[in-house]
Design an enzyme around this catalytic site. Sequence first.
Site, mmCIF file in Angstrom:
data_model
loop_
_atom_site.group_PDB
_atom_site.id
_atom_site.type_symbol
_atom_site.label_atom_id
_atom_site.label_comp_id
_atom_site.label_asym_id
_atom_site.label_seq_id
_atom_site.Cartn_x
_atom_site.Cartn_y
_atom_site.Cartn_z
ATOM 1 C CB SER A 38 -0.653 0.301 1.194
ATOM 2 O OG SER A 38 -0.114 -0.095 2.551
ATOM 3 C CB SER A 107 3.282 -5.155 2.981
ATOM 4 O OG SER A 107 3.132 -3.855 3.970
ATOM 5 C CG PHE A 108 -2.715 -3.028 1.854
ATOM 6 C CD1 PHE A 108 -3.546 -2.633 1.880
ATOM 7 C CD2 PHE A 108 -2.486 -3.423 0.262
ATOM 8 C CE1 PHE A 108 -4.867 -2.538 1.265
ATOM 9 C CE2 PHE A 108 -3.361 -3.290 -0.542
ATOM 10 C CZ PHE A 108 -4.323 -2.227 -0.347
ATOM 11 C CG ASP A 228 9.611 -4.623 7.286
ATOM 12 O OD1 ASP A 228 9.372 -3.035 7.589
ATOM 13 O OD2 ASP A 228 8.497 -5.727 6.666
ATOM 14 C CG HIS A 256 7.812 -3.069 3.665
ATOM 15 N ND1 HIS A 256 7.410 -4.372 5.114
ATOM 16 C CD2 HIS A 256 6.976 -3.150 3.094
ATOM 17 C CE1 HIS A 256 5.958 -4.368 4.752
ATOM 18 N NE2 HIS A 256 6.045 -3.335 3.833
#
Length: 277
Positions: A38, A107-108, A228, A256
């Site tokens: 995101s 992630s998202f 991260d 990340h």
Amino acid sequence: MTTTEKPEIGQSAEANGIRTNYLEAGKGDETVLLIHGSGPGVTSYANWRLVIPALAEDFHVFAPDMVGFGYSDRPEGIEYGLDTWANQTVGLMDALGIRQAHLVGNSFGGAIALRIAAQHPERVGKLVLMGSMGVSFPITEGLERVWGYEASFESMRKVLDVFAYSRELVNDELAQVRYEGSIQPGFQEAFSAMFPAPRQRWVEAMATPEEQIRALPHRTFIVHGREDKVIPVSNSYQLEGLIDNADLAVFSHCGHWSMIERTADFNRLVRDFLLSE
């Protein structure tokens, strides 16, 4: 990989009422669906450009732009949220005749993959979660910076500073490219509407209840960068503890962007996991 000269734009399909841009590659018997993160100005191409060719050697790969991101439509009045993105993804599978797919979520995107696996377990083969959301955690300063992005070169430079461990990846040229991507018509307006302050509530809104995660039967591979600053590595230890059939790999000297900072390792491990019995 795509049907146009602009690599971010591939084909499109109506997915749960949303015209969805997606990339497609490979012709394997099994399908892999890649769900992006995101970050501001993100597209499926920006997230997965180094992964798609490797997985396409063995699998039929699809990588959609989630609604509000990239080159999918941004319908007026749409309510952005976990169920909206999960339903769009399942809708795309329906539109393309995909009965079941392995899901790879960044992630998202990991939160979206978890929600789909919990609600539609029969539609999911294996799960790969990378730097994943999907459980509750105190929002990090890095995620605050990412979700609070305001369109400027300086703000994009600060966002990139928290994404990558390697300083070689974070330079003014990349920041300029990502900044220009973030200010295309409609991009920033949609992004700023998704995660307004206070932002801890959106971390919770992206979570799937722990009892549902514990019930997941899927073989799962979890990847996280040790350094991260956006999503804490403790998330992945928690997910590995919750999911009975899960393995975890933690990459050193990695932020990340596991699929960009440790591309060869990420592609090899994910490919081997998806090919394994």
